[in-house]
Design a protein around this motif. Structure first.
Motif, PDB file in Angstrom:
ATOM      1  N   THR A 125      -6.618 -21.251   3.382  1.00 17.86           N
ATOM      2  CA  THR A 125      -6.146 -22.178   2.353  1.00 17.86           C
ATOM      3  C   THR A 125      -6.512 -21.685   0.960  1.00 17.86           C
ATOM      4  N   ILE A 126      -7.746 -21.193   0.806  1.00 19.56           N
ATOM      5  CA  ILE A 126      -8.180 -20.660  -0.495  1.00 19.56           C
ATOM      6  C   ILE A 126      -7.286 -19.501  -0.912  1.00 19.56           C
ATOM      7  N   ALA A 127      -7.024 -18.583   0.021  1.00 20.53           N
ATOM      8  CA  ALA A 127      -6.191 -17.420  -0.298  1.00 20.53           C
ATOM      9  C   ALA A 127      -4.771 -17.837  -0.663  1.00 20.53           C
ATOM     10  N   ILE A 128      -4.212 -18.812   0.058  1.00 21.46           N
ATOM     11  CA  ILE A 128      -2.844 -19.271  -0.229  1.00 21.46           C
ATOM     12  C   ILE A 128      -2.782 -19.951  -1.594  1.00 21.46           C
ATOM     13  N   LEU A 129      -3.755 -20.812  -1.895  1.00 21.58           N
ATOM     14  CA  LEU A 129      -3.772 -21.496  -3.190  1.00 21.58           C
ATOM     15  C   LEU A 129      -3.893 -20.498  -4.336  1.00 21.58           C
ATOM     16  N   LEU A 134      -0.520 -18.778  -4.742  1.00 23.56           N
ATOM     17  CA  LEU A 134       0.446 -19.669  -5.384  1.00 23.56           C
ATOM     18  C   LEU A 134       0.172 -19.807  -6.877  1.00 23.56           C
ATOM     19  N   SER A 135      -1.122 -19.830  -7.235  1.00 17.61           N
ATOM     20  CA  SER A 135      -1.483 -19.894  -8.645  1.00 17.61           C
ATOM     21  C   SER A 135      -1.029 -18.632  -9.378  1.00 17.61           C
ATOM     22  N   HIS A 136      -1.241 -17.479  -8.759  1.00 15.67           N
ATOM     23  CA  HIS A 136      -0.791 -16.212  -9.337  1.00 15.67           C
ATOM     24  C   HIS A 136       0.733 -16.152  -9.392  1.00 15.67           C
ATOM     25  N   GLN A 137       1.378 -16.606  -8.305  1.00 15.26           N
ATOM     26  CA  GLN A 137       2.833 -16.556  -8.239  1.00 15.26           C
ATOM     27  C   GLN A 137       3.484 -17.398  -9.331  1.00 15.26           C
ATOM     28  N   LYS A 138       2.840 -18.519  -9.661  1.00 18.63           N
ATOM     29  CA  LYS A 138       3.359 -19.394 -10.712  1.00 18.63           C
ATOM     30  C   LYS A 138       3.438 -18.646 -12.043  1.00 18.63           C
ATOM     31  N   GLU A 139       2.399 -17.893 -12.365  1.00 16.97           N
ATOM     32  CA  GLU A 139       2.386 -17.123 -13.612  1.00 16.97           C
ATOM     33  C   GLU A 139       3.379 -15.967 -13.552  1.00 16.97           C
ATOM     34  N   LEU A 170      -8.043 -14.440  -6.161  1.00 10.98           N
ATOM     35  CA  LEU A 170      -7.171 -14.289  -7.326  1.00 10.98           C
ATOM     36  C   LEU A 170      -6.950 -12.815  -7.645  1.00 10.98           C
ATOM     37  N   PHE A 171      -8.023 -12.045  -7.559  1.00  9.96           N
ATOM     38  CA  PHE A 171      -7.932 -10.604  -7.808  1.00  9.96           C
ATOM     39  C   PHE A 171      -7.047  -9.930  -6.762  1.00  9.96           C
ATOM     40  N   LEU A 172      -7.272 -10.277  -5.469  1.00 17.46           N
ATOM     41  CA  LEU A 172      -6.486  -9.665  -4.396  1.00 17.46           C
ATOM     42  C   LEU A 172      -5.018 -10.063  -4.479  1.00 17.46           C
ATOM     43  N   ALA A 173      -4.756 -11.305  -4.889  1.00 23.22           N
ATOM     44  CA  ALA A 173      -3.372 -11.753  -5.012  1.00 23.22           C
ATOM     45  C   ALA A 173      -2.614 -10.918  -6.036  1.00 23.22           C
ATOM     46  N   ARG A 174      -3.296 -10.533  -7.104  1.00 22.06           N
ATOM     47  CA  ARG A 174      -2.661  -9.742  -8.166  1.00 22.06           C
ATOM     48  C   ARG A 174      -2.525  -8.277  -7.781  1.00 22.06           C
ATOM     49  N   LYS A 175      -3.500  -7.767  -7.069  1.00 20.96           N
ATOM     50  CA  LYS A 175      -3.536  -6.340  -6.776  1.00 20.96           C
ATOM     51  C   LYS A 175      -2.933  -5.972  -5.428  1.00 20.96           C
ATOM     52  N   ALA A 176      -3.064  -6.867  -4.442  1.00 20.90           N
ATOM     53  CA  ALA A 176      -2.648  -6.516  -3.082  1.00 20.90           C
ATOM     54  C   ALA A 176      -1.479  -7.343  -2.567  1.00 20.90           C
ATOM     55  N   GLY A 177      -1.133  -8.431  -3.254  1.00 16.93           N
ATOM     56  CA  GLY A 177      -0.032  -9.260  -2.812  1.00 16.93           C
ATOM     57  C   GLY A 177      -0.435 -10.331  -1.814  1.00 16.93           C
ATOM     58  N   MET A 178       0.545 -11.078  -1.362  1.00 13.87           N
ATOM     59  CA  MET A 178       0.280 -12.245  -0.518  1.00 13.87           C
ATOM     60  C   MET A 178      -0.292 -11.870   0.841  1.00 13.87           C
ATOM     61  N   PHE A 179       0.340 -10.936   1.530  1.00 11.29           N
ATOM     62  CA  PHE A 179      -0.024 -10.648   2.914  1.00 11.29           C
ATOM     63  C   PHE A 179      -1.471 -10.186   3.040  1.00 11.29           C
ATOM     64  N   LEU A 180      -1.848  -9.183   2.287  1.00  6.31           N
ATOM     65  CA  LEU A 180      -3.198  -8.639   2.414  1.00  6.31           C
ATOM     66  C   LEU A 180      -4.265  -9.625   1.957  1.00  6.31           C
ATOM     67  N   SER A 181      -3.987 -10.383   0.905  1.00  3.23           N
ATOM     68  CA  SER A 181      -4.993 -11.320   0.414  1.00  3.23           C
ATOM     69  C   SER A 181      -5.235 -12.446   1.413  1.00  3.23           C
ATOM     70  N   ILE A 192      -4.331 -12.547   4.833  1.00  2.00           N
ATOM     71  CA  ILE A 192      -4.816 -12.031   6.113  1.00  2.00           C
ATOM     72  C   ILE A 192      -6.250 -11.531   5.993  1.00  2.00           C
ATOM     73  N   GLY A 193      -6.541 -10.788   4.900  1.00  2.00           N
ATOM     74  CA  GLY A 193      -7.876 -10.234   4.717  1.00  2.00           C
ATOM     75  C   GLY A 193      -8.936 -11.313   4.597  1.00  2.00           C
ATOM     76  N   ASN A 194      -8.692 -12.308   3.751  1.00  2.00           N
ATOM     77  CA  ASN A 194      -9.683 -13.369   3.554  1.00  2.00           C
ATOM     78  C   ASN A 194      -9.859 -14.217   4.812  1.00  2.00           C
ATOM     79  N   THR A 195      -8.759 -14.482   5.507  1.00  2.00           N
ATOM     80  CA  THR A 195      -8.839 -15.287   6.728  1.00  2.00           C
ATOM     81  C   THR A 195      -9.593 -14.564   7.830  1.00  2.00           C
ATOM     82  N   LEU A 196      -9.285 -13.290   8.043  1.00  2.00           N
ATOM     83  CA  LEU A 196      -9.966 -12.530   9.095  1.00  2.00           C
ATOM     84  C   LEU A 196     -11.460 -12.374   8.815  1.00  2.00           C
ATOM     85  N   LEU A 197     -11.807 -12.115   7.564  1.00  2.00           N
ATOM     86  CA  LEU A 197     -13.225 -11.998   7.218  1.00  2.00           C
ATOM     87  C   LEU A 197     -13.932 -13.337   7.411  1.00  2.00           C
TER      88      LEU A 197
END
Length: 229
Positions: free
Chosen positions: A56-60, A63-68, A147-158, A160-165
């Motif tokens: 949920t944190i990664a998705i939010l 979405l915040s990054h996507q809005k900008e 927020l950093f991963l969303a900007r640098k790595a995109g939706m999928f990696l941010s 999946i990465g945060n959820t798996l960890l």
């Protein structure tokens, strides 16, 4: 304050606000299916911090990054005479506010046991609210990372990465000394010391009250501030 108001306006009538209701509701439904009456409460909090909260944190954050990004790929932000540090910090504060609301809703859902079957309720209503809030605070350090991963790595990696960890770290390090230096284990440590939930999702059979339960919260708040800067 004007930065906070601006961030709030960006998310009116968006899926962003719907997600903070959907995520805790799905957590409670899944916990009910798995745990039944007795296991409903502690399974709700376990599935929340171990699975759905990191996602949920990664998705939010995405979405915040996507809005900008959709509003002009940050060009309108960079071209305006604003304080970029305050802008970024306001974005993080709004995300914390949304997560706190989600945590409150989760506590409300878990409190259904106290109404329907009080004798089988593991936690009091107050204990559930404090525990849910503690799990949120123990996880807020993930916001600047996501927020950093969303900007640098995109939706999928941010996501999946945060959820798996979030899933694997408590399982791998929850019972070792590395749990205190692995931020992804702090939510699990708080749940164990304050709510009696082991890192594998089983209930200790008793509710523990230890002053050490405040350590994951303090560490998370400090890391959030450090990463934000």
């Amino acid at each position: 304050m004007k930065y906070l108001k601006a961030e709030q306006l960006k998310f009116k009538r968006t899926i962003f606000n719907k997600l903070i209701v959907i995520a805790p509701f799905l957590t409670a439904v899944f916990a009910w299916l798995v745990g039944g009456f007795y296991g409903f409460q502690y399974m709700t909090f376990y599935w929340w911090y171990a699975f759905l909260l990191p996602g949920t944190i990664a998705i939010l954050c995405f979405l915040s990054h996507q809005k900008e990004e959709r509003a002009g790929n940050y060009y309108s932000i960079f071209s305006m005479p604003i304080n970029l540090k305050r802008f970024e910090f306001a974005k993080a504060i709004i995300l914390i506010e949304k997560l706190v609301i989600a945590g409150i809703l989760l506590a409300v859902f878990s409190s259904i046991s106290n109404i329907i079957s009080p004798t089988l309720a593991v936690y009091s209503i107050g204990h559930g609210f404090v525990g849910s809030s503690g799990l949120i605070i123990a996880s807020i350090w993930q916001i600047p990372i996501c927020l950093f991963l969303a900007r640098k790595a995109g939706m999928f990696l941010s996501i999946i990465g945060n959820t798996l960890l979030g899933i694997l770290s408590p399982i791998m390090f929850g019972k070792t000394m590395f749990a205190w230096i692995c931020p992804y284990c702090w939510g699990a440590k708080f749940a164990e010391m304050y709510m009696g939930i082991r890192s594998n999702g089983t209930f200790l059979g008793e509710i523990l009250y230890s002053w050490k339960a405040s350590l994951p919260i303090v560490l998370s708040a400090l890391l959030f501030i450090l990463l934000s800067f």
